[in-house]
Design an enzyme around this catalytic site. Structure first.
Site, short mmCIF file in Angstrom:
data_model
loop_
_atom_site.label_atom_id
_atom_site.label_comp_id
_atom_site.label_asym_id
_atom_site.label_seq_id
_atom_site.Cartn_x
_atom_site.Cartn_y
_atom_site.Cartn_z
N ASP A 58 43.13 69.16 59.33
CA ASP A 58 41.68 69.23 59.22
C ASP A 58 41.20 67.85 58.79
O ASP A 58 41.63 67.33 57.77
CB ASP A 58 41.27 70.28 58.19
CG ASP A 58 39.78 70.55 58.17
OD1 ASP A 58 39.00 69.65 58.55
OD2 ASP A 58 39.37 71.66 57.76
N ASN A 85 37.62 62.35 67.92
CA ASN A 85 36.84 63.29 68.73
C ASN A 85 36.34 64.49 67.94
O ASN A 85 35.33 65.09 68.30
CB ASN A 85 37.70 63.76 69.91
CG ASN A 85 37.09 64.93 70.64
OD1 ASN A 85 36.09 64.81 71.33
ND2 ASN A 85 37.69 66.12 70.46
N SER A 136 30.76 59.53 70.07
CA SER A 136 29.42 59.68 69.51
C SER A 136 28.68 60.73 70.33
O SER A 136 29.23 61.79 70.63
CB SER A 136 28.72 58.32 69.54
OG SER A 136 27.37 58.41 69.14
N TYR A 150 22.33 66.45 63.24
CA TYR A 150 23.55 66.14 63.99
C TYR A 150 23.49 64.72 64.55
O TYR A 150 24.44 63.94 64.43
CB TYR A 150 23.73 67.15 65.12
CG TYR A 150 24.76 66.75 66.16
CD1 TYR A 150 26.12 66.83 65.88
CD2 TYR A 150 24.37 66.30 67.41
CE1 TYR A 150 27.07 66.46 66.83
CE2 TYR A 150 25.30 65.94 68.37
CZ TYR A 150 26.65 66.01 68.07
OH TYR A 150 27.58 65.64 69.02
N LYS A 154 25.79 60.88 64.35
CA LYS A 154 26.24 60.06 65.46
C LYS A 154 25.65 58.65 65.39
O LYS A 154 26.28 57.68 65.82
CB LYS A 154 25.90 60.73 66.79
CG LYS A 154 26.63 62.07 66.97
CD LYS A 154 28.14 61.93 66.80
CE LYS A 154 28.88 63.22 67.08
NZ LYS A 154 30.36 63.05 66.99
N THR A 185 31.62 71.28 78.40
CA THR A 185 32.60 71.69 77.40
C THR A 185 32.02 72.92 76.71
O THR A 185 30.99 73.45 77.11
CB THR A 185 32.82 70.57 76.37
OG1 THR A 185 31.59 70.37 75.64
CG2 THR A 185 33.22 69.27 77.04
#
Length: 284
Positions: A58, A85, A136, A150, A154, A185
């Protein structure tokens, strides 16, 4: 003849991480793939590939990160390409987000990235070579209602990457921060992003559509994650990789639009912005 590389990829159980792992193995490289749970499941998905080593880790647990990197080095002898990632998103107005929600978002997306980078860098410095590829987002270029928190993580990844690039260039280590647009994804599935628990009605017009629209968009994103993985492999094998790289037409447009808006603001306020120096003093 191609030199075999060793990759260290976080968040490899699905999405970009899984596709990048597949792509790296397909070109004959070795991969240390990290997952938070069920390492045998990922190994099975990838047919127990002999060049794959799956480690449970983790990113927010620094002791686990240090141990995982040491295990990877013990298995393959080196690391050539680090792909940071691992991460997740949260949909919330910034005011709505609790302190715990904010810290959890930053722990994974920013502090987790730093944990892994700190663990790998001593080996890259010793080698005087290596690549760091930080993932990012197009939301790291401009703000979108509901994704501002969020996106701020980034923005941080963009800044950290730029600082790393300057510090590591003399040591033969290249850094690239890749900002993908929307790809098919599972990032927009309910398993991959969180929804803020607090809802303030005043934000219904801006954040509301994002709360209800993310699931609807899932599966309809324009980007092909397999093609994204090929871009990452290409970056790892390029002599002069870029520092910043938006990937996807939407990510490129987000960057261009934000740059244009910033330039417009600066131009409109240029006289004010350049009026703050001390007046020249005349010395008798």
């Amino acid at each position: 003849m191609k030199t075999q590389k060793v990759w260290f990829i976080t968040g490899a159980s699905r999405g970009f991480g899984l596709e990048i792992t597949r792509a790296a193995l397909a070109v004959g490289d070795q991969v240390v793939a990290t997952v938070r749970s069920q390492p045998t499941q990922l190994a099975a998905v990838l047919d127990n590939h002999p060049d794959l080593y799956v480690v449970q880790m983790d990113v927010i647990q620094e002791d686990q990160v240090q141990a995982a990197v040491k295990q990877g080095i013990a298995r393959f002898g080196r690391v050539d390409v680090l792909v940071n990632n691992a991460g997740y998103g949260i949909v919330t107005a910034i005011e709505e987000a609790t302190d715990a929600e904010v810290r959890k978002q930053y722990d994974t997306n920013v502090f987790g990235l730093l944990n892994v980078t700190r663990a790998v860098l001593p080996y890259l410095r010793q080698q005087k070579s290596g690549r760091i590829i930080n993932i990012s987002s197009l939301f790291g270029y401009d703000a979108v209602p509901g994704w501002g928190l969020y996106g701020s993580t980034k923005f941080a990844v963009e800044g950290i990457s730029k600082g790393l690039a300057i510090e590591l260039a003399p040591l033969g280590i290249h850094v690239t921060v890749v900002a993908p647009g929307l790809f098919t994804t599972d990032f927009l599935s309910t398993e991959s992003y969180a929804a803020g628990k607090t809802i303030i009605n005043d934000y219904q017009a801006t954040v509301g559509p994002m709360r209800s629209g993310a699931d609807a968009l899932h599966g309809n994103q324009p980007g092909d994650p397999k093609k994204f993985a090929q871009v990452i492999v290409q970056l790892a094998n390029t002599d002069r990789p870029p520092l910043h790289l938006p990937v996807g037409k939407d990510a490129v447009a987000m960057y261009q639009n934000n740059a244009a808006k910033m330039a417009e603001d600066i131009e409109a306020w240029l006289t004010v912005a350049t009026s703050t120096d001390h007046a020249h003093r005349i010395v008798a």
